[in-house]
Design a protein around this motif. Structure first.
Motif, mmCIF file in Angstrom:
data_model
loop_
_atom_site.group_PDB
_atom_site.id
_atom_site.type_symbol
_atom_site.label_atom_id
_atom_site.label_comp_id
_atom_site.label_asym_id
_atom_site.label_seq_id
_atom_site.Cartn_x
_atom_site.Cartn_y
_atom_site.Cartn_z
ATOM 1 N N LYS A 13 0.775 -1.228 0.052
ATOM 2 C CA LYS A 13 -0.141 0.099 -0.004
ATOM 3 C C LYS A 13 0.874 1.041 -0.095
ATOM 4 C CE LYS A 13 -4.084 -2.091 2.244
ATOM 5 N NZ LYS A 13 -5.038 -2.186 3.166
ATOM 6 N N LYS A 14 1.726 1.265 0.909
ATOM 7 C CA LYS A 14 2.747 2.576 0.774
ATOM 8 C C LYS A 14 3.521 2.682 -0.556
ATOM 9 C CE LYS A 14 3.735 1.865 5.660
ATOM 10 N NZ LYS A 14 4.958 1.332 6.609
ATOM 11 N N SER A 15 3.737 1.534 -1.362
ATOM 12 C CA SER A 15 4.632 1.741 -2.603
ATOM 13 C C SER A 15 3.568 2.260 -3.627
ATOM 14 C CB SER A 15 5.082 0.388 -3.075
ATOM 15 O OG SER A 15 4.038 -0.567 -3.244
ATOM 16 N N GLY A 16 2.308 2.288 -3.591
ATOM 17 C CA GLY A 16 1.472 2.884 -4.496
ATOM 18 C C GLY A 16 0.819 1.883 -5.223
ATOM 19 N N ASP A 17 0.717 0.643 -4.838
ATOM 20 C CA ASP A 17 0.352 -0.443 -5.560
ATOM 21 C C ASP A 17 -1.161 -0.577 -5.599
ATOM 22 O OD1 ASP A 17 -0.542 -2.734 -6.903
ATOM 23 O OD2 ASP A 17 0.465 -4.160 -5.429
ATOM 24 N N HIS A 18 -1.961 -0.185 -6.722
ATOM 25 C CA HIS A 18 -3.361 0.104 -6.463
ATOM 26 C C HIS A 18 -4.106 -1.312 -6.733
ATOM 27 C CE1 HIS A 18 -2.960 4.151 -6.767
ATOM 28 N NE2 HIS A 18 -2.208 4.157 -7.795
ATOM 29 N N PHE A 19 -3.544 -2.252 -7.194
ATOM 30 C CA PHE A 19 -3.928 -3.633 -7.008
ATOM 31 C C PHE A 19 -4.486 -3.852 -5.769
ATOM 32 C CE2 PHE A 19 -3.486 -8.259 -7.220
ATOM 33 C CZ PHE A 19 -4.278 -8.481 -8.464
ATOM 34 N N THR A 20 -4.042 -3.450 -4.490
ATOM 35 C CA THR A 20 -4.440 -3.752 -3.365
ATOM 36 C C THR A 20 -5.820 -3.414 -2.957
ATOM 37 O OG1 THR A 20 -3.224 -2.250 -2.279
ATOM 38 C CG2 THR A 20 -2.214 -4.446 -2.543
ATOM 39 N N ASP A 21 -6.316 -2.212 -3.878
ATOM 40 C CA ASP A 21 -7.405 -1.531 -3.294
ATOM 41 C C ASP A 21 -8.610 -2.123 -3.556
ATOM 42 O OD1 ASP A 21 -5.942 0.481 -2.660
ATOM 43 O OD2 ASP A 21 -6.170 1.594 -4.672
ATOM 44 N N LYS A 22 -8.743 -3.234 -4.604
ATOM 45 C CA LYS A 22 -9.920 -4.031 -4.682
ATOM 46 C C LYS A 22 -9.870 -5.423 -3.960
ATOM 47 C CE LYS A 22 -10.015 -5.002 -9.374
ATOM 48 N NZ LYS A 22 -9.874 -5.043 -10.535
ATOM 49 N N PRO A 23 -11.021 -5.763 -3.892
ATOM 50 C CA PRO A 23 -11.115 -7.130 -2.778
ATOM 51 C C PRO A 23 -10.389 -8.311 -3.635
ATOM 52 C CG PRO A 23 -13.178 -6.162 -2.908
ATOM 53 C CD PRO A 23 -12.486 -5.141 -3.852
ATOM 54 N N LEU A 24 -9.912 -9.181 -3.019
ATOM 55 C CA LEU A 24 -9.504 -10.328 -3.660
ATOM 56 C C LEU A 24 -10.240 -11.145 -4.561
ATOM 57 C CD1 LEU A 24 -6.936 -12.055 -3.941
ATOM 58 C CD2 LEU A 24 -7.836 -13.585 -2.017
ATOM 59 N N ASP A 26 -12.286 -9.589 -6.827
ATOM 60 C CA ASP A 26 -12.333 -9.031 -8.179
ATOM 61 C C ASP A 26 -11.033 -9.010 -8.655
ATOM 62 O OD1 ASP A 26 -15.140 -8.114 -7.421
ATOM 63 O OD2 ASP A 26 -14.476 -6.236 -6.592
ATOM 64 N N LYS A 27 -9.974 -9.062 -7.777
ATOM 65 C CA LYS A 27 -8.507 -8.926 -8.391
ATOM 66 C C LYS A 27 -8.272 -10.227 -9.143
ATOM 67 C CE LYS A 27 -6.702 -7.933 -4.531
ATOM 68 N NZ LYS A 27 -5.660 -7.872 -3.316
ATOM 69 N N ILE A 28 -8.751 -11.444 -8.755
ATOM 70 C CA ILE A 28 -8.678 -12.873 -9.157
ATOM 71 C C ILE A 28 -9.453 -12.850 -10.663
ATOM 72 C CG2 ILE A 28 -9.043 -15.285 -9.131
ATOM 73 C CD1 ILE A 28 -8.435 -14.881 -5.951
ATOM 74 N N GLY A 29 -10.781 -12.595 -10.503
ATOM 75 C CA GLY A 29 -11.677 -12.323 -11.652
ATOM 76 C C GLY A 29 -11.259 -11.641 -12.946
ATOM 77 N N SER A 30 -10.577 -10.213 -12.513
ATOM 78 C CA SER A 30 -10.162 -9.528 -13.481
ATOM 79 C C SER A 30 -8.923 -10.117 -14.269
ATOM 80 C CB SER A 30 -9.909 -8.072 -13.268
ATOM 81 O OG SER A 30 -8.883 -8.053 -12.024
ATOM 82 N N ASN A 31 -8.199 -10.441 -13.417
ATOM 83 C CA ASN A 31 -6.713 -11.253 -14.124
ATOM 84 C C ASN A 31 -7.004 -12.400 -14.893
ATOM 85 O OD1 ASN A 31 -4.556 -9.487 -13.417
ATOM 86 N ND2 ASN A 31 -5.322 -9.889 -11.184
ATOM 87 N N LEU A 32 -8.097 -13.341 -14.332
ATOM 88 C CA LEU A 32 -8.225 -14.291 -14.890
ATOM 89 C C LEU A 32 -9.012 -14.050 -16.297
ATOM 90 C CD1 LEU A 32 -9.676 -16.823 -12.555
ATOM 91 C CD2 LEU A 32 -7.687 -17.006 -13.844
ATOM 92 N N LYS A 33 -10.040 -13.109 -16.519
ATOM 93 C CA LYS A 33 -10.384 -12.423 -17.829
ATOM 94 C C LYS A 33 -9.270 -11.993 -18.625
ATOM 95 C CE LYS A 33 -13.892 -9.361 -19.569
ATOM 96 N NZ LYS A 33 -13.331 -9.450 -20.788
ATOM 97 N N ARG A 34 -8.371 -11.076 -18.080
ATOM 98 C CA ARG A 34 -7.390 -10.664 -18.991
ATOM 99 C C ARG A 34 -6.414 -11.741 -19.477
ATOM 100 N NH1 ARG A 34 -2.233 -10.049 -17.772
ATOM 101 N NH2 ARG A 34 -2.460 -10.469 -15.806
ATOM 102 N N ILE A 35 -6.035 -12.812 -18.794
ATOM 103 C CA ILE A 35 -5.352 -13.975 -19.338
ATOM 104 C C ILE A 35 -6.236 -14.606 -20.315
ATOM 105 C CG2 ILE A 35 -4.349 -16.205 -18.694
ATOM 106 C CD1 ILE A 35 -3.748 -14.808 -15.966
ATOM 107 N N TYR A 36 -7.469 -14.872 -20.217
ATOM 108 C CA TYR A 36 -8.501 -15.689 -20.874
ATOM 109 C C TYR A 36 -8.422 -14.737 -22.439
ATOM 110 C CZ TYR A 36 -12.532 -17.562 -23.327
ATOM 111 O OH TYR A 36 -13.408 -18.125 -24.056
ATOM 112 N N ASP A 37 -8.628 -13.614 -22.337
ATOM 113 C CA ASP A 37 -8.736 -12.588 -23.425
ATOM 114 C C ASP A 37 -7.450 -12.789 -24.238
ATOM 115 O OD1 ASP A 37 -11.195 -12.059 -23.007
ATOM 116 O OD2 ASP A 37 -10.644 -10.126 -21.860
#
Length: 60
Positions: A13-24, A26-37
């Protein structure tokens, strides 16, 4: 005086990683969709197309 071990989540969070802002979930779902695409949009290798054409061709 005891010092607490560093917390990786706090460091992210201190490093500015916005990936940690979303619930787990949602993170998994969006990454799986990106990989599938990415996989769906890949070209079919020529060797595989050649094998498919052999299968589609009737035996003489």
């Amino acid at each position: 005086m005891t010092k607490e071990p560093p917390n990786d989540a706090d460091d992210l969070k201190k490093s500015g990683d916005h990936f940690t802002d979303k619930p787990l979930k949602d993170k998994i779902g969006s990454n799986l969709k990106r990989i599938y695409d990415d996989v769906v949009n890949e070209a079919v290798p020529d060797d595989f197309l050649a094998l498919l054409s052999k299968v589609d061709t009737p035996n003489k």
